[in-house]
Scaffold this active site. Sequence first.
Site, mmCIF file in Angstrom:
data_model
loop_
_atom_site.group_PDB
_atom_site.id
_atom_site.type_symbol
_atom_site.label_atom_id
_atom_site.label_comp_id
_atom_site.label_asym_id
_atom_site.label_seq_id
_atom_site.Cartn_x
_atom_site.Cartn_y
_atom_site.Cartn_z
ATOM 1 N N GLY A 97 2.452 -1.082 4.454
ATOM 2 C CA GLY A 97 2.473 0.331 4.070
ATOM 3 C C GLY A 97 3.899 0.824 3.901
ATOM 4 O O GLY A 97 4.554 0.562 2.886
ATOM 5 N N GLY A 98 4.403 1.512 4.909
ATOM 6 C CA GLY A 98 5.718 2.152 4.868
ATOM 7 C C GLY A 98 6.815 1.294 4.235
ATOM 8 O O GLY A 98 7.493 1.739 3.299
ATOM 9 N N GLU A 138 -7.446 5.092 7.335
ATOM 10 C CA GLU A 138 -7.141 6.489 6.986
ATOM 11 C C GLU A 138 -8.316 7.116 6.229
ATOM 12 O O GLU A 138 -8.490 8.339 6.251
ATOM 13 C CB GLU A 138 -5.829 6.553 6.184
ATOM 14 C CG GLU A 138 -4.627 6.352 7.103
ATOM 15 C CD GLU A 138 -3.374 5.820 6.416
ATOM 16 O OE1 GLU A 138 -3.325 5.792 5.182
ATOM 17 O OE2 GLU A 138 -2.447 5.420 7.143
ATOM 18 N N ASN A 159 0.864 -1.188 0.000
ATOM 19 C CA ASN A 159 0.000 0.000 0.000
ATOM 20 C C ASN A 159 0.898 1.235 0.000
ATOM 21 O O ASN A 159 1.468 1.581 1.028
ATOM 22 C CB ASN A 159 -0.900 -0.018 1.245
ATOM 23 C CG ASN A 159 -1.723 1.248 1.358
ATOM 24 O OD1 ASN A 159 -1.813 2.036 0.406
ATOM 25 N ND2 ASN A 159 -2.337 1.458 2.524
ATOM 26 N N TRP A 160 0.991 1.888 -1.144
ATOM 27 C CA TRP A 160 1.901 3.041 -1.261
ATOM 28 C C TRP A 160 1.294 4.336 -0.736
ATOM 29 O O TRP A 160 1.946 5.373 -0.736
ATOM 30 C CB TRP A 160 2.332 3.206 -2.720
ATOM 31 C CG TRP A 160 3.571 2.418 -3.044
ATOM 32 C CD1 TRP A 160 3.986 1.269 -2.427
ATOM 33 C CD2 TRP A 160 4.553 2.724 -4.032
ATOM 34 N NE1 TRP A 160 5.168 0.830 -2.983
ATOM 35 C CE2 TRP A 160 5.534 1.714 -3.979
ATOM 36 C CE3 TRP A 160 4.693 3.737 -4.973
ATOM 37 C CZ2 TRP A 160 6.651 1.697 -4.813
ATOM 38 C CZ3 TRP A 160 5.800 3.713 -5.812
ATOM 39 C CH2 TRP A 160 6.769 2.712 -5.732
ATOM 40 N N LYS A 161 0.029 4.285 -0.365
ATOM 41 C CA LYS A 161 -0.642 5.484 0.160
ATOM 42 C C LYS A 161 -0.428 6.664 -0.791
ATOM 43 O O LYS A 161 -0.365 6.479 -1.995
ATOM 44 C CB LYS A 161 -0.145 5.802 1.573
ATOM 45 C CG LYS A 161 -0.154 4.587 2.477
ATOM 46 C CD LYS A 161 0.040 4.952 3.903
ATOM 47 C CE LYS A 161 0.108 3.696 4.752
ATOM 48 N NZ LYS A 161 -0.337 3.881 6.096
ATOM 49 N N GLY A 197 1.753 2.351 11.085
ATOM 50 C CA GLY A 197 2.808 3.360 11.036
ATOM 51 C C GLY A 197 3.422 3.719 12.378
ATOM 52 O O GLY A 197 4.144 4.703 12.494
ATOM 53 N N HIS A 229 -10.010 1.349 4.474
ATOM 54 C CA HIS A 229 -8.768 1.640 5.195
ATOM 55 C C HIS A 229 -9.056 2.682 6.284
ATOM 56 O O HIS A 229 -9.816 3.625 6.065
ATOM 57 C CB HIS A 229 -7.685 2.157 4.228
ATOM 58 C CG HIS A 229 -6.323 2.141 4.843
ATOM 59 N ND1 HIS A 229 -5.920 3.087 5.763
ATOM 60 C CD2 HIS A 229 -5.279 1.278 4.701
ATOM 61 C CE1 HIS A 229 -4.682 2.806 6.150
ATOM 62 N NE2 HIS A 229 -4.271 1.714 5.522
ATOM 63 N N SER A 266 2.512 -1.868 10.620
ATOM 64 C CA SER A 266 3.934 -1.840 10.984
ATOM 65 C C SER A 266 4.699 -3.109 10.647
ATOM 66 O O SER A 266 5.666 -3.455 11.338
ATOM 67 C CB SER A 266 4.102 -1.515 12.471
ATOM 68 O OG SER A 266 3.697 -0.198 12.726
ATOM 69 N N GLU A 302 -6.226 -4.673 10.439
ATOM 70 C CA GLU A 302 -5.239 -3.616 10.674
ATOM 71 C C GLU A 302 -5.616 -2.835 11.940
ATOM 72 O O GLU A 302 -6.422 -1.898 11.871
ATOM 73 C CB GLU A 302 -5.219 -2.638 9.496
ATOM 74 C CG GLU A 302 -4.823 -3.242 8.183
ATOM 75 C CD GLU A 302 -4.149 -2.213 7.285
ATOM 76 O OE1 GLU A 302 -3.004 -2.449 6.891
ATOM 77 O OE2 GLU A 302 -4.751 -1.173 6.978
#
Length: 241
Positions: free
Chosen positions: A223-224, A96, A6-8, A169, A94, A202, A163
Amino acid sequence: MYFVANWKMFGNLKSLNTLDKVIKFSKSKEIKKGRLIYCPPYTLISSFYKKFKNCLIDLGAQNCHESDAYGSYTGFINSKMLKNIGANYVIIGHSENRKKGENDKLINLKIKSAIKAKLKVIFCIGETLSEKNKGKTKLILSKQIRLGLNKVQKKSNIFIAYEPIWSIGTGKILKNRDLDQIIKFIKYKFKGKLPKILYGGSVNTQNINDLKKISSLDGFLIGGASQNAKKFIDIVKKTYS
Ligand code: PEP
């Protein structure tokens, strides 16, 4: 095992060069049975599609509009449009986006429109820290599953991504035993027709050594760490080592 990147809201045309390493890895024996799925921002889906045309890396989007028809919705993109440009997956629900006002009812409509467009849905669920501390995790997950999947027919195209919001994150992560219990609880909710279950929050090149021991999991939403090709590849390699 599925590894979803997931590159956001990160990435630009220059980032395409970083994919060469991953493409090479995807064609090597080292990938074992790992399935890679990239979910870049909308602006990069077509470019990723061209990059991935000779390999088995799959493609998804990070959200979609709830309407399955074309229409006057300035600034939005529907599931048909995503399918049309080569996406096979879409992340829906998600945290976010829930934080920006997406509720269970809207998420349910999005899931239905994505299924209708023949996209596979990575349906995110998870509790906040305060809900966890009040012992409400299972209650929250049950509600999100019940409302999000209300009258959804093709459940075989649903992946659940658990999640915990407090883990995204932050570097904080549940103990394996607790995570395994939650994954089993989610599976129990589906009685028989089990969806694939991913964990997200994470995931990195260190904690994957522990996470891979949870046999109830079918993969990870990352993600990150997925924005760095070497880290993403390392996570896959360590899962199978
Ligand atoms: C995510 O946002 O879906 C996620 C899992 O992020 P991170 O891996 O950075 O916690």
